[in-house]
Write a protein that holds these residues in place. Structure first.
Motif, short mmCIF file in Angstrom:
data_model
loop_
_atom_site.label_atom_id
_atom_site.label_comp_id
_atom_site.label_asym_id
_atom_site.label_seq_id
_atom_site.Cartn_x
_atom_site.Cartn_y
_atom_site.Cartn_z
N VAL A 49 0.84 -1.21 0.00
CA VAL A 49 0.00 0.00 0.00
C VAL A 49 0.87 1.25 0.00
O VAL A 49 0.60 2.22 -0.73
CB VAL A 49 -0.95 -0.01 1.21
CG1 VAL A 49 -1.62 1.36 1.38
CG2 VAL A 49 -2.02 -1.08 1.05
N LEU A 50 1.94 1.24 0.79
CA LEU A 50 2.87 2.36 0.80
C LEU A 50 3.53 2.54 -0.57
O LEU A 50 3.68 3.67 -1.05
CB LEU A 50 3.94 2.14 1.87
CG LEU A 50 3.47 2.27 3.33
CD1 LEU A 50 4.59 1.88 4.28
CD2 LEU A 50 2.99 3.69 3.62
N LEU A 51 3.92 1.43 -1.20
CA LEU A 51 4.55 1.51 -2.52
C LEU A 51 3.59 2.08 -3.56
O LEU A 51 3.97 2.91 -4.39
CB LEU A 51 5.03 0.13 -2.96
CG LEU A 51 6.35 -0.38 -2.39
CD1 LEU A 51 6.67 -1.77 -2.95
CD2 LEU A 51 7.49 0.58 -2.72
N LEU A 52 2.34 1.62 -3.51
CA LEU A 52 1.34 2.14 -4.44
C LEU A 52 1.15 3.65 -4.26
O LEU A 52 0.96 4.39 -5.22
CB LEU A 52 0.00 1.43 -4.24
CG LEU A 52 -0.09 -0.03 -4.72
CD1 LEU A 52 -1.42 -0.63 -4.31
CD2 LEU A 52 0.09 -0.12 -6.23
N THR A 53 1.23 4.10 -3.01
CA THR A 53 1.06 5.52 -2.72
C THR A 53 2.27 6.33 -3.18
O THR A 53 2.13 7.38 -3.82
CB THR A 53 0.84 5.72 -1.21
OG1 THR A 53 -0.29 4.95 -0.79
CG2 THR A 53 0.60 7.19 -0.89
N ILE A 54 3.46 5.83 -2.85
CA ILE A 54 4.70 6.55 -3.21
C ILE A 54 4.87 6.64 -4.72
O ILE A 54 5.26 7.68 -5.26
CB ILE A 54 5.92 5.85 -2.57
CG1 ILE A 54 5.86 5.99 -1.04
CG2 ILE A 54 7.22 6.43 -3.10
CD1 ILE A 54 6.88 5.14 -0.31
N PHE A 61 -3.82 0.28 -10.27
CA PHE A 61 -4.39 -0.72 -9.37
C PHE A 61 -5.91 -0.74 -9.50
O PHE A 61 -6.55 -1.81 -9.46
CB PHE A 61 -3.99 -0.41 -7.93
CG PHE A 61 -4.49 -1.41 -6.93
CD1 PHE A 61 -3.90 -2.65 -6.81
CD2 PHE A 61 -5.56 -1.09 -6.10
CE1 PHE A 61 -4.37 -3.58 -5.88
CE2 PHE A 61 -6.03 -2.00 -5.17
CZ PHE A 61 -5.43 -3.25 -5.06
N GLY A 62 -6.51 0.43 -9.66
CA GLY A 62 -7.96 0.52 -9.82
C GLY A 62 -8.44 -0.21 -11.06
O GLY A 62 -9.52 -0.82 -11.06
N VAL A 173 -1.44 -7.48 -14.64
CA VAL A 173 -1.27 -7.27 -13.20
C VAL A 173 0.22 -7.14 -12.90
O VAL A 173 0.99 -8.08 -13.07
CB VAL A 173 -1.85 -8.46 -12.40
CG1 VAL A 173 -1.63 -8.23 -10.90
CG2 VAL A 173 -3.34 -8.63 -12.70
N ASP A 174 0.65 -5.95 -12.47
CA ASP A 174 2.06 -5.74 -12.14
C ASP A 174 2.39 -6.39 -10.80
O ASP A 174 1.50 -6.84 -10.06
CB ASP A 174 2.37 -4.25 -12.09
CG ASP A 174 1.57 -3.55 -11.01
OD1 ASP A 174 2.12 -3.27 -9.95
OD2 ASP A 174 0.36 -3.30 -11.23
N ALA A 175 3.68 -6.44 -10.49
CA ALA A 175 4.13 -7.16 -9.29
C ALA A 175 3.55 -6.57 -8.01
O ALA A 175 3.05 -7.29 -7.14
CB ALA A 175 5.66 -7.14 -9.22
N VAL A 176 3.58 -5.23 -7.88
CA VAL A 176 3.08 -4.59 -6.65
C VAL A 176 1.56 -4.75 -6.53
O VAL A 176 1.03 -5.12 -5.48
CB VAL A 176 3.45 -3.09 -6.62
CG1 VAL A 176 2.90 -2.43 -5.37
CG2 VAL A 176 4.96 -2.92 -6.68
N THR A 180 -0.34 -6.87 -3.67
CA THR A 180 -1.30 -6.14 -2.84
C THR A 180 -2.61 -6.89 -2.74
O THR A 180 -3.17 -7.09 -1.65
CB THR A 180 -1.56 -4.73 -3.40
OG1 THR A 180 -0.32 -4.03 -3.52
CG2 THR A 180 -2.51 -3.95 -2.51
N LEU A 181 -3.13 -7.33 -3.89
CA LEU A 181 -4.39 -8.06 -3.89
C LEU A 181 -4.26 -9.42 -3.23
O LEU A 181 -5.15 -9.84 -2.46
CB LEU A 181 -4.89 -8.23 -5.33
CG LEU A 181 -5.64 -7.03 -5.93
CD1 LEU A 181 -5.93 -7.25 -7.40
CD2 LEU A 181 -6.94 -6.79 -5.16
N GLU A 182 -3.17 -10.13 -3.51
CA GLU A 182 -2.98 -11.45 -2.92
C GLU A 182 -2.94 -11.38 -1.39
O GLU A 182 -3.58 -12.18 -0.70
CB GLU A 182 -1.69 -12.07 -3.45
CG GLU A 182 -1.76 -12.48 -4.92
CD GLU A 182 -0.39 -12.59 -5.58
OE1 GLU A 182 -0.32 -12.55 -6.82
OE2 GLU A 182 0.60 -12.70 -4.83
#
Length: 304
Positions: A49-54, A61-62, A173-176, A180-182
Motif C-alpha cells: 500500500v505504501l509503494l502504491l502511494t509513493i 491498481f484501480g 497485473v504488475d508485481a506490486v 497487494t491483492l494477494e
C-alpha cells in the motif's frame, strides 16, 4: 547490455534473498510459524500500500480491481502462495530445510509438467526424460528414506501453480498490484491466525527484544522485495537465463540445511538429490539449446 545487466542483477538479488530466507526465519524464534506467516501477510500488504502511494500507482491498481477475472485469479494466487509460505516456514522451523531445497529444485520440472496438464503444451523428448528421472528420484526417496517428501512436493506444486496463475494474468497485473491483492485476500486468514496464537501460545511481537521486534517487523519487506526484484529481472532477461538463475535459491538452502544446520543426508537422500540434479541439467541444456535454435531462426527470418 545495460538493461540486461540490471535484469540479471535484479533476478540474482531475488534468488539470493530467497536462498537465505531459512536463516532469517530461524532468527525469529521463539515466534512460531503461524504467527510469522500472519505478520508476513499483514506487513506485506502495508508495504505494498505504501509503494502504491509513493509511486502513485493507484489508478493502475484501480483498473485491476475493476476486472472480475483478475480479482478471481489473484484470490486463487493468494491461496496458493499462502500454502507455500506456511509449509515452507513450518518445514524451516522444524529442521527440514533440505526438504524445502528439494522442493525448489523440483519446481522447474513441475512447471514443465503443469504446462502439459493445464496448457496442453507438447514436450520434447529431453523434457520427458527429465520428468521421468525426477519421478524415479521421488520414488528413491520414498522407498530408501522411508518417508514421502510431502514438504518438497507441496512447495514445488504450490509455487508451480502460482507461476502458472501469474502467466495467466500476464502484464495486466504488475508485481506490486498483484501482491497487494494477494495479501489483501489473505488478511482474514492472518487476523484469525493471530487471534488463535494470542489465546494459545501468545503473540511474540514486541515481547522478546528490540532486535527481534525489528526483524519480525521486516517480514513484509522480506516478502515483497524479492518478488519486485524478480519482476524487474524477468522483464529484462530472457526466460532461459531466469531458468538458470533460479537454481541459486535451492543451492543456498541445501548448503544451509546440510552444512550450516547439520540436517541428515543419508545415502538415499544423496541418490534422490543426484537424480533430480541430473534431470535439471538435462532440462537446462535442452532449454539453452532450444533458445539458441529459436534465435537462429529469428535471425534468418530478419534477413529474408
Amino acid at each position: 547490455m545495460r538493461e540486461r545487466s540490471i535484469g540479471v542483477a535484479s533476478a540474482m538479488g531475488a534468488y539470493l534473498i530467497w536462498g537465505f530466507l531459512p536463516l532469517y526465519f530461524l532468527l525469529l524464534v521463539p515466534t512460531g510459524p503461524w504467527e510469522i506467516v500472519a505478520w508476513r501477510i499483514l506487513l506485506a500488504f502495508v508495504f505494498c500500500v505504501l509503494l502504491l502511494t509513493i509511486t502513485r500507482a493507484w489508478p493502475a491498481f484501480g483498473r485491476i480491481v475493476r476486472q472480475p477475472r483478475l480479482l478471481l485469479l489473484t484470490a486463487i494466487a493468494g491461496v496458493v502462495i499462502y500454502v507455500n509460505w506456511q509449509v515452507y516456514i513450518l518445514a524451516t522451523l522444524t529442521g527440514h530445510v533440505i526438504e524445502t531445497s528439494l522442493g525448489y529444485f523440483i519446481n522447474p520440472i513441475v512447471t514443465v509438467l503443469l504446462g502439459v496438464l493445464v496448457l496442453r503444451e507438447r514436450l520434447r523428448l529431453t523434457q520427458w526424460i527429465a520428468i521421468g528421472i525426477s519421478l524415479v528420484a521421488v520414488l528413491v526417496i520414498v522407498l530408501g528414506y522411508g518417508a514421502f517428501p510431502w514438504v518438497s512436493l507441496t512447495l514445488a506444486f504450490s509455487f508451480g501453480i502460482y507461476g502458472l496463475i501469474k502467466k495467466q494474468v500476464g502484464p495486466a497485473v504488475d508485481a506490486v498490484g498483484g501482491l497487494t491483492l494477494e495479501s489483501f485476500w489473505l488478511l482474514p486468514v492472518a487476523i484469525v491466525q493471530l487471534i488463535i496464537v494470542g489465546v494459545t501460545t501468545g503473540i511474540t511481537m514486541g515481547t522478546v527484544s528490540p532486535v527481534h521486534t525489528v526483524l519480525l517487523s521486516l517480514a513484509g519487506i522480506i516478502t515483497a522485495v524479492p518478488l519486485l526484484l524478480f519482476a524487474a529481472g524477468a522483464r529484462r532477461v530472457p526466460l532461459t537465463a531466469i531458468g538458470l538463475l533460479q537454481f541459486i535459491a535451492p543451492v543456498l538452502q541445501f548448503i544451509i540445511g546440510a552444512w550450516v544446520l547439520g540436517e541428515p543426508m543419508p545415502l538415499e537422500r544423496w541418490i534422490g538429490f543426484g537424480l533430480v540434479w541430473v534431470a535439471l541439467i538435462i532440462l537446462s541444456v535442452d532449454s539453452v539449446l532450444f533458445s539458441r535454435r529459436g534465435r537462429g531462426v529469428s535471425d534468418v527470418a530478419s534477413l529474408t
